[in-house]
Scaffold this motif. Structure first.
Motif, PDB file in Angstrom:
ATOM      1  N   GLY A   1      42.290  39.214  44.999  1.00  0.00           N
ATOM      2  CA  GLY A   1      41.459  40.316  44.628  1.00  0.00           C
ATOM      3  C   GLY A   1      40.584  41.049  45.695  1.00  0.00           C
ATOM      4  O   GLY A   1      39.362  41.481  45.522  1.00  0.00           O
TER       5      GLY A   1
ATOM      6  N   GLY B   1      35.539  46.170  45.376  1.00  0.00           N
ATOM      7  CA  GLY B   1      34.450  45.387  44.824  1.00  0.00           C
ATOM      8  C   GLY B   1      33.916  44.234  45.658  1.00  0.00           C
ATOM      9  O   GLY B   1      34.104  44.252  46.961  1.00  0.00           O
ATOM     10  N   ILE B   2      33.518  42.996  45.040  1.00  0.00           N
ATOM     11  CA  ILE B   2      33.213  41.948  45.884  1.00  0.00           C
ATOM     12  C   ILE B   2      34.335  41.523  46.873  1.00  0.00           C
ATOM     13  O   ILE B   2      34.080  40.943  47.925  1.00  0.00           O
ATOM     14  CB  ILE B   2      32.843  40.704  44.826  1.00  0.00           C
ATOM     15  CG1 ILE B   2      31.660  41.382  44.093  1.00  0.00           C
ATOM     16  CG2 ILE B   2      32.611  39.341  45.578  1.00  0.00           C
ATOM     17  CD1 ILE B   2      31.238  40.439  43.036  1.00  0.00           C
TER      18      ILE B   2
ATOM     19  N   ALA C   1      47.319  47.812  42.970  1.00  0.00           N
ATOM     20  CA  ALA C   1      46.032  48.139  43.940  1.00  0.00           C
ATOM     21  C   ALA C   1      46.587  47.859  45.201  1.00  0.00           C
ATOM     22  O   ALA C   1      45.688  48.105  46.171  1.00  0.00           O
ATOM     23  CB  ALA C   1      45.219  46.920  43.521  1.00  0.00           C
TER      24      ALA C   1
ATOM     25  N   ASN D   1      38.895  34.900  44.331  1.00  0.00           N
ATOM     26  CA  ASN D   1      37.666  35.830  43.841  1.00  0.00           C
ATOM     27  C   ASN D   1      38.393  36.844  42.921  1.00  0.00           C
ATOM     28  O   ASN D   1      37.700  37.504  41.777  1.00  0.00           O
ATOM     29  CB  ASN D   1      37.457  37.045  45.066  1.00  0.00           C
ATOM     30  CG  ASN D   1      36.770  38.256  44.735  1.00  0.00           C
ATOM     31  OD1 ASN D   1      35.609  38.236  44.333  1.00  0.00           O
ATOM     32  ND2 ASN D   1      37.809  39.344  44.731  1.00  0.00           N
TER      33      ASN D   1
ATOM     34  N   LEU E   1      34.925  32.211  42.767  1.00  0.00           N
ATOM     35  CA  LEU E   1      33.981  33.035  42.106  1.00  0.00           C
ATOM     36  C   LEU E   1      33.783  32.419  40.710  1.00  0.00           C
ATOM     37  O   LEU E   1      34.525  32.813  39.859  1.00  0.00           O
ATOM     38  CB  LEU E   1      34.445  34.350  42.159  1.00  0.00           C
ATOM     39  CG  LEU E   1      33.872  35.203  43.460  1.00  0.00           C
ATOM     40  CD1 LEU E   1      32.344  35.604  43.745  1.00  0.00           C
ATOM     41  CD2 LEU E   1      34.184  34.502  44.635  1.00  0.00           C
TER      42      LEU E   1
ATOM     43  N   SER F   1      30.503  32.668  37.717  1.00  0.00           N
ATOM     44  CA  SER F   1      29.479  33.817  37.419  1.00  0.00           C
ATOM     45  C   SER F   1      28.371  33.078  36.635  1.00  0.00           C
ATOM     46  O   SER F   1      28.471  31.773  36.043  1.00  0.00           O
ATOM     47  CB  SER F   1      30.266  34.603  36.145  1.00  0.00           C
ATOM     48  OG  SER F   1      29.291  35.311  35.515  1.00  0.00           O
TER      49      SER F   1
ATOM     50  N   LYS G   1      34.699  30.808  33.522  1.00  0.00           N
ATOM     51  CA  LYS G   1      33.835  30.661  34.736  1.00  0.00           C
ATOM     52  C   LYS G   1      33.235  29.329  34.924  1.00  0.00           C
ATOM     53  O   LYS G   1      32.816  28.821  35.786  1.00  0.00           O
ATOM     54  CB  LYS G   1      32.702  31.768  34.853  1.00  0.00           C
ATOM     55  CG  LYS G   1      33.397  33.260  34.958  1.00  0.00           C
ATOM     56  CD  LYS G   1      33.972  33.378  36.364  1.00  0.00           C
ATOM     57  CE  LYS G   1      34.726  34.695  36.826  1.00  0.00           C
ATOM     58  NZ  LYS G   1      35.452  34.584  37.796  1.00  0.00           N
TER      59      LYS G   1
ATOM     60  N   ILE H   1      26.130  42.081  39.307  1.00  0.00           N
ATOM     61  CA  ILE H   1      26.359  43.014  40.784  1.00  0.00           C
ATOM     62  C   ILE H   1      26.830  44.274  40.292  1.00  0.00           C
ATOM     63  O   ILE H   1      27.893  44.493  39.542  1.00  0.00           O
ATOM     64  CB  ILE H   1      27.454  42.044  41.583  1.00  0.00           C
ATOM     65  CG1 ILE H   1      27.135  40.626  41.697  1.00  0.00           C
ATOM     66  CG2 ILE H   1      27.797  42.648  43.029  1.00  0.00           C
ATOM     67  CD1 ILE H   1      25.658  40.328  42.544  1.00  0.00           C
TER      68      ILE H   1
ATOM     69  N   GLU I   1      32.738  47.948  40.072  1.00  0.00           N
ATOM     70  CA  GLU I   1      33.664  48.817  38.989  1.00  0.00           C
ATOM     71  C   GLU I   1      33.740  47.878  37.678  1.00  0.00           C
ATOM     72  O   GLU I   1      33.683  48.374  36.752  1.00  0.00           O
ATOM     73  CB  GLU I   1      34.974  49.214  39.502  1.00  0.00           C
ATOM     74  CG  GLU I   1      34.830  50.517  40.676  1.00  0.00           C
ATOM     75  CD  GLU I   1      36.310  50.663  41.137  1.00  0.00           C
ATOM     76  OE1 GLU I   1      37.208  50.907  40.600  1.00  0.00           O
ATOM     77  OE2 GLU I   1      36.352  50.886  42.417  1.00  0.00           O
ATOM     78  N   MET I   2      33.583  46.617  37.917  1.00  0.00           N
ATOM     79  CA  MET I   2      33.826  45.658  36.657  1.00  0.00           C
ATOM     80  C   MET I   2      32.472  45.956  35.888  1.00  0.00           C
ATOM     81  O   MET I   2      32.746  46.231  34.903  1.00  0.00           O
ATOM     82  CB  MET I   2      33.949  44.388  37.447  1.00  0.00           C
ATOM     83  CG  MET I   2      34.125  43.330  36.104  1.00  0.00           C
ATOM     84  SD  MET I   2      33.969  41.608  36.719  1.00  0.00           S
ATOM     85  CE  MET I   2      35.783  41.257  37.028  1.00  0.00           C
ATOM     86  N   THR I   3      31.465  45.918  36.503  1.00  0.00           N
ATOM     87  CA  THR I   3      30.176  45.761  35.808  1.00  0.00           C
ATOM     88  C   THR I   3      30.008  47.420  35.346  1.00  0.00           C
ATOM     89  O   THR I   3      29.176  47.658  34.466  1.00  0.00           O
ATOM     90  CB  THR I   3      29.078  45.233  36.590  1.00  0.00           C
ATOM     91  OG1 THR I   3      28.888  45.915  37.840  1.00  0.00           O
ATOM     92  CG2 THR I   3      29.227  43.838  36.614  1.00  0.00           C
TER      93      THR I   3
HETATM   94  P1  NAD Z   1      36.687  44.011  40.430  1.00  0.00           P
HETATM   95  O1  NAD Z   1      37.184  44.150  39.086  1.00  0.00           O
HETATM   96  O2  NAD Z   1      35.913  45.211  41.012  1.00  0.00           O
HETATM   97  O3  NAD Z   1      37.878  43.428  41.414  1.00  0.00           O
HETATM   98  C1  NAD Z   1      38.745  42.337  41.155  1.00  0.00           C
HETATM   99  C2  NAD Z   1      39.886  42.548  41.588  1.00  0.00           C
HETATM  100  O4  NAD Z   1      40.892  41.405  41.385  1.00  0.00           O
HETATM  101  C3  NAD Z   1      40.518  43.883  41.615  1.00  0.00           C
HETATM  102  O5  NAD Z   1      41.054  44.120  42.731  1.00  0.00           O
HETATM  103  C4  NAD Z   1      41.647  43.342  40.676  1.00  0.00           C
HETATM  104  O6  NAD Z   1      43.076  44.131  41.034  1.00  0.00           O
HETATM  105  C5  NAD Z   1      41.901  42.056  41.240  1.00  0.00           C
HETATM  106  N1  NAD Z   1      42.887  41.325  40.234  1.00  0.00           N
HETATM  107  C6  NAD Z   1      42.968  41.303  39.126  1.00  0.00           C
HETATM  108  N2  NAD Z   1      43.563  40.291  38.228  1.00  0.00           N
HETATM  109  C7  NAD Z   1      44.383  40.165  39.455  1.00  0.00           C
HETATM  110  C8  NAD Z   1      45.588  39.164  39.443  1.00  0.00           C
HETATM  111  N3  NAD Z   1      46.232  38.811  38.230  1.00  0.00           N
HETATM  112  N4  NAD Z   1      46.195  38.860  40.575  1.00  0.00           N
HETATM  113  C9  NAD Z   1      45.570  39.416  41.832  1.00  0.00           C
HETATM  114  N5  NAD Z   1      44.476  40.376  41.762  1.00  0.00           N
HETATM  115  C10 NAD Z   1      43.850  40.587  40.554  1.00  0.00           C
HETATM  116  O7  NAD Z   1      35.662  42.805  40.178  1.00  0.00           O
HETATM  117  P2  NAD Z   1      34.271  42.198  40.945  1.00  0.00           P
HETATM  118  O8  NAD Z   1      33.205  42.806  40.132  1.00  0.00           O
HETATM  119  O9  NAD Z   1      34.551  42.559  42.448  1.00  0.00           O
HETATM  120  O10 NAD Z   1      34.421  40.716  40.631  1.00  0.00           O
HETATM  121  C11 NAD Z   1      34.914  39.941  41.725  1.00  0.00           C
HETATM  122  C12 NAD Z   1      34.780  38.366  41.255  1.00  0.00           C
HETATM  123  O11 NAD Z   1      33.437  38.276  40.867  1.00  0.00           O
HETATM  124  C13 NAD Z   1      35.481  38.096  39.657  1.00  0.00           C
HETATM  125  O12 NAD Z   1      35.980  36.921  39.819  1.00  0.00           O
HETATM  126  C14 NAD Z   1      34.443  38.328  38.880  1.00  0.00           C
HETATM  127  O13 NAD Z   1      34.684  37.627  37.725  1.00  0.00           O
HETATM  128  C15 NAD Z   1      33.277  37.830  39.744  1.00  0.00           C
HETATM  129  N6  NAD Z   1      32.014  38.152  39.259  1.00  0.00           N
HETATM  130  C16 NAD Z   1      31.573  39.508  39.320  1.00  0.00           C
HETATM  131  C17 NAD Z   1      30.386  39.679  38.919  1.00  0.00           C
HETATM  132  C18 NAD Z   1      29.750  41.194  38.860  1.00  0.00           C
HETATM  133  O14 NAD Z   1      28.684  41.595  38.541  1.00  0.00           O
HETATM  134  N7  NAD Z   1      30.480  42.176  39.513  1.00  0.00           N
HETATM  135  C19 NAD Z   1      29.234  38.825  38.401  1.00  0.00           C
HETATM  136  C20 NAD Z   1      29.960  37.823  38.220  1.00  0.00           C
HETATM  137  C21 NAD Z   1      30.921  37.075  38.643  1.00  0.00           C
END
Ligand code: NAD
Length: 453
Positions: free
Chosen positions: A221, A225-226, A249, A297, A344, A346, A363, A392, A395-397
């Motif tokens: 991932g 994002g993260i 992506a 991630n 990762l 949550s 999670k 955080i 784009e997800m949130t």
């Molecule tokens: P995001 O949606 O911005 O990025 C996630 C990335 O994962 C994307 O680039 C997407 O294309 C990739 N992805 C999704 N499905 C995939 C697959 N099948 N194979 C390969 N890649 C894949 O998300 P984020 O906010 O950066 O979150 C990253 C991690 O942190 C996630 O596991 C999310 O659950 C966790 N998390 C995020 C938050 C938050 O507030 N943003 C909070 C708690 C946990």
């Protein structure tokens, strides 16, 4: 169309009202946190002088260590001239009965008004152990309530955290020192109100500024994002990174990996041969068969109340967020038994969250799997830990309804959402030898906001 703006006098009223509501509800006003730069390590370790409270051998040893890091260390409570405390370290490792903590805790209370912005309070204490006498367990157990409550009292971006040492681990063992360094630094900007358990000794990195030098790390991932920020921080810390994301992506992934001189692999992690594809890619140059760290991630959200949940909402979230992680580690750990894994999770998997039964299951499952992998990987010299982000800004949130997003920001002890770099720094810390004594743990990066509680 631009949103309508209030006339200047009304903006003032709105600000005052906002402040009044914040104070009435006991919420914290957001301040700019002292953060790291994902591409540079130049920032000083603390925001000012460090006060060490405690007088036993452990307090002496910690003060000595802090001196070695060229920090301005003080052992008396007199406020530093013209400067505020950048950090206060409280040595509580010798507690054997409730009451013994009082003098040191009250001394801490006396200096809280002299903390710098984004200051750190860090306690050092012992974890409750099997066979502890009730009085010992009572005193040791109490430290967690102190830290969690203090986190909610501190203002101006200051945080309170603790290190909970297992019996047998010394305050100057590499893992304890490595954890203390992380908690004191700007790398832990959004970590608040928790105790990190250190159960092993760890290894001191040869170079604190490049603790991952020469290592090979896979990040899933990684396109945005993260994940993207994690790639940058890991590369800054010396790692060669293989970034993975779905073909859709691909362009964004290539841009991130080019930025750090890493390698991009377009791969859907739910593919049945995903583990083999990763093995095949690390076998070739520039990695030449080396793999040290795996960062799980990639994740997705498909929020629905359970009453409205369609099979595809449930199944896709569990497949990406959980089942793919288990399958990939099963394949990789066979080839690399000493793998270091960071997953990762949550806070939704800890506290639960309305509309997230699928996500919460996935999670919480990540935390369960982490605890199961921990002893398996430790047998080969590796580790497994999880990072649980709270709210955080990614784009997800951004897909969460506006009001819910604003509430998620405001109910944390730091009065704001975190940034991807905050999570990336926690991941990089757990990936590094600095965290070598931490195994099977969950590090929350949530500003002390457990969504859903
Ligand atoms: P995001 O949606 O911005 O990025 C996630 C990335 O994962 C994307 O680039 C997407 O294309 C990739 N992805 C999704 N499905 C995939 C697959 N099948 N194979 C390969 N890649 C894949 O998300 P984020 O906010 O950066 O979150 C990253 C991690 O942190 C996630 O596991 C999310 O659950 C966790 N998390 C995020 C938050 C938050 O507030 N943003 C909070 C708690 C946990």
């Amino acid at each position: 169309m631009a949103p309508p703006t209030l006339p200047a006098p009304l903006r003032g009223v709105s600000k005052q009202l906002n402040r009044a509501i914040t104070q009435a509800l006991g919420l914290t006003e957001a301040v700019t946190l002292r953060r790291t730069d994902p591409t540079s390590v130049d920032a000083p370790l603390t925001a000012g002088p460090v006060l060490v409270i405690g007088s036993g051998p452990d307090a002496d040893a910690v003060a000595h260590q802090l001196h070695d890091w060229h920090l301005d260390v003080r052992r008396n409570l007199q406020a530093p001239t013209q400067q505020r405390w950048g950090a206060v370290v409280v040595a509580l490792t010798d507690l054997e009965a409730p009451g013994e903590e009082a003098e040191r805790v009250l001394a801490l209370g006396g200096v809280l008004r002299e903390l710098a912005r984004s200051a750190r309070v860090v306690t050092l204490s012992r974890a409750v152990a099997d066979g502890d006498a009730p009085a010992v367990a009572a005193a040791r157990g109490g430290v967690s309530g102190l830290v969690r409550s203090l986190g909610k009292e501190l203002r101006q971006g200051a945080t309170a955290n603790g290190i909970e040492l297992a019996d047998g681990v010394g305050v100057t063992d590499a893992a304890a020192i490595g954890t203390l360094r992380f908690l004191l630094s700007a790398r832990s900007a959004f970590v608040d109100g928790q105790l990190l358990p250190v159960t092993g000794r760890g290894i001191t990195p040869e170079d604190w500024t490049r603790p991952l030098a020469g290592t090979v790390v896979v990040v899933t991932g990684a396109a945005r994002g993260i994940g993207a920020e994690t790639v940058r921080v890991l590369a800054r810390d010396g790692a060669h990174v293989l970034g993975v994301d779905v073909p859709a992506a691909g362009e964004a992934l290539a841009a991130v990996m080019n930025e750090v001189g890493g390698v991009a692999l377009q791969l859907d992690i739910t593919a049945p041969d995903a583990g083999e594809r990763l093995l095949e890619r690390v076998a070739r140059g520039p990695f030449n068969g080396r793999l040290d760290v795996l960062v799980h991630n990639a994740g997705i959200l498909r929020d629905k109340l359970l009453a409205n949940m369609k099979p595809e909402h449930w199944e896709s979230v569990v497949a990406v967020n959980l089942a793919a992680q288990v399958a990939i580690t099963t394949t990789l750990a066979e080839a690399y038994p000493g793998l270091v894994q960071v997953s990762l999770a949550s806070t939704s998997g800890i506290a639960g969250n309305r509309g997230q039964t699928n996500y919460g299951f996935s999670k919480a499952g990540v935390i369960g799997a982490t605890q199961a992998w921990a002893p398996v990987l430790a047998a080969g010299g590796g580790r497994a830990n999880a990072v649980a982000p709270g709210f955080i800004e990614t784009e997800m949130t951004a897909s969460i309804p506006t009001m819910q997003r604003e509430i998620s920001r405001r109910v944390s002890s730091l009065g704001q959402g975190g940034k991807p770099v905050d999570v990336a720094e926690a991941v990089a810390f757990l990936a590094s030898p600095q965290a070598g004594g931490i195994n099977g743990a969950v590090l929350r990066v949530c500003g002390q906001n457990l969504v859903g509680r």
